[in-house]
Design an enzyme around this catalytic site. Sequence first.
Site, short mmCIF file in Angstrom:
data_model
loop_
_atom_site.label_atom_id
_atom_site.label_comp_id
_atom_site.label_asym_id
_atom_site.label_seq_id
_atom_site.Cartn_x
_atom_site.Cartn_y
_atom_site.Cartn_z
CG PHE A 1 -1.95 -0.90 1.42
CD1 PHE A 1 -3.10 -0.49 0.67
CD2 PHE A 1 -1.95 -2.13 1.85
CE1 PHE A 1 -4.31 -1.39 0.90
CE2 PHE A 1 -3.00 -2.77 1.74
CZ PHE A 1 -4.19 -2.73 1.38
CG ASP A 2 0.91 5.77 -1.86
OD1 ASP A 2 2.05 6.08 -1.48
OD2 ASP A 2 -0.13 6.67 -2.20
CG LEU A 3 0.99 6.90 4.67
CD1 LEU A 3 -0.06 5.99 5.34
CD2 LEU A 3 2.23 7.12 5.35
CG ASP A 4 1.20 10.93 2.36
OD1 ASP A 4 0.74 10.70 3.34
OD2 ASP A 4 2.54 11.37 2.12
#
Length: 230
Positions: A22-25
């Site tokens: 997963f990407d965060l932002d």
Amino acid sequence: MSTKENKKIECKQIEKKEIVLFDLDGTLTNPMIGITKSVQYALKKFGIEEPDLWNLTKFIGPPLMYSFETFYGFSKEEAAKAVEYYREYYSPTGIFENKAYDGMKELLESLKSRGMILAVATSKPEEYAIRILDHFEMSEYFTYIGGALMNGRTDKAQVISYVLETLSANLDKTIMVGDREHDILGAKKNHLDSIGVLYGYGNRQELEKAGADWIVADVDELREQLIRLN
């Protein structure tokens, strides 16, 4: 699911996915206020006034050096200084001007209960990513939280490669989830399938052009797609 997406599944034998990066932002959390205020603070140090925070949402996702150079024409030296100013505001304050997307913890719980391995691959400095996920009580869902270095690894493809290596991941059984082209292009460079999400800061045109294998509208649709692939 669109006809185009159905055709993709028919034409390509898809390996069952066991690992999700997963990407965060813009993917796990909505960092709009914290990031844009930090950019606003940094720009002001250069005499640039930007009162409308929405004009700075383009900074959400890409590496900061790239953004200052690309969007404001800063030299590498100026961009590096701008990142320092950014962190003056972000580290104590902006980091928590942030919000977990509705339903995200439930999605992570659902995937983990199915035995899927979850990890984070973000262009945000790793120490910030850990602090944010600890704050939102989401760290427990992730086997590994990987990010950029304060003075080093920043390119998304490099971050993804680093996380894959740390996990000893089978590429065919791994998928990347993110909201910007950098997430999708980084996945492609690492030979991963990818899902683009539309509830973050990229749009459908950006994600399609980057080559996202699937595009979903919201967190519920993301959960359905990941379970389908598992």
